[in-house]
Scaffold this motif. Structure first.
Motif, mmCIF file in Angstrom:
data_model
loop_
_atom_site.group_PDB
_atom_site.id
_atom_site.type_symbol
_atom_site.label_atom_id
_atom_site.label_comp_id
_atom_site.label_asym_id
_atom_site.label_seq_id
_atom_site.Cartn_x
_atom_site.Cartn_y
_atom_site.Cartn_z
ATOM 1 N N TRP A 42 -14.537 -31.694 -11.661
ATOM 2 C CA TRP A 42 -15.356 -30.622 -11.095
ATOM 3 C C TRP A 42 -16.844 -30.971 -11.184
ATOM 4 O O TRP A 42 -17.593 -30.845 -10.213
ATOM 5 C CB TRP A 42 -15.045 -29.320 -11.821
ATOM 6 N N ALA A 103 -12.275 -17.717 -17.475
ATOM 7 C CA ALA A 103 -12.786 -16.831 -16.426
ATOM 8 C C ALA A 103 -14.306 -16.945 -16.325
ATOM 9 O O ALA A 103 -14.873 -16.952 -15.222
ATOM 10 C CB ALA A 103 -12.376 -15.389 -16.713
ATOM 11 N N ALA A 106 -15.253 -20.014 -14.487
ATOM 12 C CA ALA A 106 -15.065 -19.850 -13.050
ATOM 13 C C ALA A 106 -16.272 -19.189 -12.384
ATOM 14 O O ALA A 106 -16.512 -19.394 -11.186
ATOM 15 C CB ALA A 106 -13.810 -19.019 -12.786
ATOM 16 N N ASP A 109 -21.438 -21.914 -11.505
ATOM 17 C CA ASP A 109 -21.544 -23.065 -10.615
ATOM 18 C C ASP A 109 -22.363 -24.149 -11.322
ATOM 19 O O ASP A 109 -23.502 -23.891 -11.723
ATOM 20 C CB ASP A 109 -22.235 -22.660 -9.314
ATOM 21 N N ALA A 174 -7.226 -26.776 -6.324
ATOM 22 C CA ALA A 174 -8.608 -26.873 -5.879
ATOM 23 C C ALA A 174 -8.666 -27.304 -4.411
ATOM 24 O O ALA A 174 -9.449 -26.757 -3.611
ATOM 25 C CB ALA A 174 -9.385 -27.850 -6.756
ATOM 26 N N TYR A 186 -17.915 -24.627 -4.257
ATOM 27 C CA TYR A 186 -17.825 -23.999 -5.583
ATOM 28 C C TYR A 186 -16.682 -22.995 -5.654
ATOM 29 O O TYR A 186 -15.973 -22.897 -6.660
ATOM 30 C CB TYR A 186 -19.157 -23.314 -5.916
ATOM 31 N N SER A 187 -16.445 -22.256 -4.560
ATOM 32 C CA SER A 187 -15.415 -21.216 -4.565
ATOM 33 C C SER A 187 -14.024 -21.783 -4.836
ATOM 34 O O SER A 187 -13.173 -21.111 -5.430
ATOM 35 C CB SER A 187 -15.419 -20.476 -3.226
ATOM 36 N N TRP A 189 -13.223 -24.301 -6.884
ATOM 37 C CA TRP A 189 -13.071 -24.502 -8.321
ATOM 38 C C TRP A 189 -13.078 -23.171 -9.064
ATOM 39 O O TRP A 189 -12.370 -23.016 -10.070
ATOM 40 C CB TRP A 189 -14.178 -25.422 -8.838
ATOM 41 N N ALA A 190 -13.847 -22.208 -8.578
ATOM 42 C CA ALA A 190 -13.853 -20.881 -9.198
ATOM 43 C C ALA A 190 -12.470 -20.253 -9.106
ATOM 44 O O ALA A 190 -11.948 -19.692 -10.086
ATOM 45 C CB ALA A 190 -14.895 -19.988 -8.517
ATOM 46 N N THR A 192 -9.634 -21.821 -8.804
ATOM 47 C CA THR A 192 -8.711 -22.581 -9.647
ATOM 48 C C THR A 192 -8.795 -22.149 -11.099
ATOM 49 O O THR A 192 -7.770 -21.894 -11.757
ATOM 50 C CB THR A 192 -9.010 -24.090 -9.530
ATOM 51 N N TYR A 193 -10.001 -22.042 -11.641
ATOM 52 C CA TYR A 193 -10.160 -21.679 -13.050
ATOM 53 C C TYR A 193 -9.793 -20.221 -13.304
ATOM 54 O O TYR A 193 -9.291 -19.880 -14.385
ATOM 55 C CB TYR A 193 -11.579 -22.000 -13.525
ATOM 56 N N LEU A 194 -10.033 -19.345 -12.324
ATOM 57 C CA LEU A 194 -9.578 -17.963 -12.479
ATOM 58 C C LEU A 194 -8.054 -17.896 -12.523
ATOM 59 O O LEU A 194 -7.471 -17.117 -13.288
ATOM 60 C CB LEU A 194 -10.108 -17.111 -11.318
#
Length: 517
Positions: A42, A103, A106, A109, A174, A186-187, A189-190, A192-194
């Protein structure tokens, strides 16, 4: 020696405890990979430089020093959450912090808030390492020694599946969320982590539903003999000691000793102008303070579990510590150069990844499951010895492969046997470590023993590249196989001693059991 039937041995894998350990293992594997392997991808994709990414990898030191605060899990009952019990409360707290941290990551950025992202990754790593300590303590207290290998095998299965899910699976998600776009998204990866933050929920629900280990109240009270103030002082003193001792030697090494020997005013220059020497004096004072009577009193919560181990086993503790510190030496030292070896032999990255993930994962889980089954059937020491032989012998397959070039079939055979032996040996070793701990200090003693397990192999592994350059791959793998011989001798000595004790006291436990009030 246990005389359980094969049917009895298989029953352990269908028990509620095994299912719980499978979920807890999955929860342990997710954050570990997400804050190291996946986070690096990331960061790089967002444009972060390699130097910063390498610096971020130091987060991994959190896991190496989890034994520093492990006494808190034995000796401090959490407020409010403590109503769940000593073990479940720490599980719920650590898992909740992991979910919150993921969270939070996520929402950051790297292009705009890199420092906040790294800070939250540190939180996730700290909470994840705490969860590891809590899971180990929980596992030790819910089952007898003979069942520990099977529980460790199910835990390893969950952990390995989560590790694959949090690496290859995370990259897949991702891409699905938009990371495959030519420009950084960025969205993706956000999202994915959420998603992975939400995947911690089954473990939290599991921790709320499982039963608290049935440890006698007097045993718990004995473990919690130190107040929270004393425990926090212990952690602070230990951290200061761990920092000051290596820093002291480093600064003394950097001091200008040459001027002291050649100039008449050299001592004055050292005291007035040589900053490394002045810093070395400061670290010396800190070390002396930590080792003073005040410091030793502060370290009591950590020293008490250590002294308990020594008092229970006396001189035999040296034999056990020797076995523990060398058992994983053969495959750990070899493993440092394994991936480099594959590349040098001419295998493609796709071949290495596909064979490792497909055959390697399956054989590791198969080896772990077989180890748990065999230990329930035959006991710990025979399978510990078998695992030691297998771990060392499979290194000879790498030596054979080095003379065959990029032979894909031989690579499959080598990875299959290597991963099977690793799973078998790890399961047997976890069962052995579990048999040595005292329920009063299960979290602290297991964390310390597992840290000792990796200390010497990691140090020797740092010289593996130098060894390959000097002797070549074939001789290197043969030498790593020979590293397993001292361990096998130590296992035979321990096994012989246990059989002698068993013949003298047929109704007694072979290893001294933790004190029960």
């Amino acid at each position: 020696m246990p005389t359980h039937s094969w049917r009895d041995a298989l029953k352990i894998y269908s028990s509620p405890a095994s299912i719980a350990l499978l979920l807890l293992g999955f929860a342990a594997g997710l954050p570990y990979m997400l804050v190291f392997s996946t986070l690096s991808v990331w960061l790089r994709e967002s444009g972060v430089d390699l130097k910063t990414i390498a610096f971020a990898s130091l987060i991994g030191l959190t896991y190496a020093f989890k034994w520093v605060w492990s006494p808190l899990l034995d000796q401090w009952r959490l407020p409010i959450l403590g109503r769940l019990g000593r073990r479940r409360s720490w599980l719920v707290l650590s898992q909740s912090l992991v979910a919150i941290g993921l969270a939070g990551m996520a929402l950051c950025d790297p292009k705009e808030s890199l420092s906040m992202l790294i800070s939250l990754a540190v939180l996730v790593a700290f909470a994840s390492a705490t969860q590891d300590v809590a899971v180990d303590a929980y596992r030790l207290e819910i089952a007898e020694n003979e069942s520990q290998a099977a529980l460790a095998a199910t835990y390893m299965a969950g952990y390995r599946i989560a590790a694959l899910f949090a690496t290859a699976g995370a990259l897949y998600f991702a891409d699905w969320f938009g990371a495959s776009s030519p420009t950084y998204q960025y969205s993706a990866w956000a999202g994915t982590y959420l998603l992975f933050a939400m995947l911690m929920m089954p473990a939290i629900i599991c921790s709320l539903l499982i039963r608290e280990p049935n440890v006698p109240e007097k045993t718990q009270q004995a473990a919690m003999s130190f107040g929270i103030k004393h425990q926090l002082i212990s952690v602070i003193v230990l951290i200061v000691l761990l920092i000051s001792v290596p820093a002291m030697f480093t600064q003394f090494y950097r001091s200008d000793w040459h001027s002291l020997a050649t100039e008449s005013a050299g001592l004055v220059d050292l005291l007035m102008n040589d900053r490394p020497f002045l810093r070395a004096l400061m670290y010396t004072l800190l070390t002396g303070l930590c080792l003073s009577a005040f410091g030793r009193r502060g370290l009591a919560p950590v020293l008490t579990p250590i002294s308990d181990f020594v008092q229970r086993y006396r001189w035999q503790a040296l034999l056990m510590l020797g076995l523990i510190s060398t058992y994983r030496m053969s495959d750990t030292v070899m493993g440092v150069m394994a991936n480099v070896f594959y590349i040098d032999m001419g295998f493609s990255k796709d071949q290495i990844a596909s064979i490792s993930k497909l055959f390697g994962l399956f054989m590791t889980l198969f080896g772990a499951g077989a180890g748990g089954l065999l230990i329930v059937r035959f006991g710990i020491m025979p399978i510990l010895f078998l695992g030691g032989i297998a771990s060392a012998a499979t290194n000879l397959l790498f030596a054979m492969l080095s003379g065959m070039g990029a032979d894909v079939q031989m690579l499959i055979v080598t990875i299959c046997f290597d991963n099977f032996s690793s799973g078998l040996a790890t399961t047997a070793f976890v069962a052995y470590l579990s048999s040595l701990t005292n329920l009063k200090f299960s979290a602290t003693q297991y964390a310390l023993l597992s840290s000792i397990m990796l200390l010497l192999p990691r140090l020797l592994g740092g010289y593996s590249g130098t060894m390959v350059e000097r002797v070549g791959y074939a001789d290197f793998f043969s030498l790593t196989a020979l590293l397993g011989i001292p361990t096998l001798l130590l296992i035979l000595l321990q096994w012989r001693r246990e059989r002698v004790l068993a013949s003298r006291l047929p109704d007694a436990k072979v290893l001294p059991e933790p004190e029960q009030p």
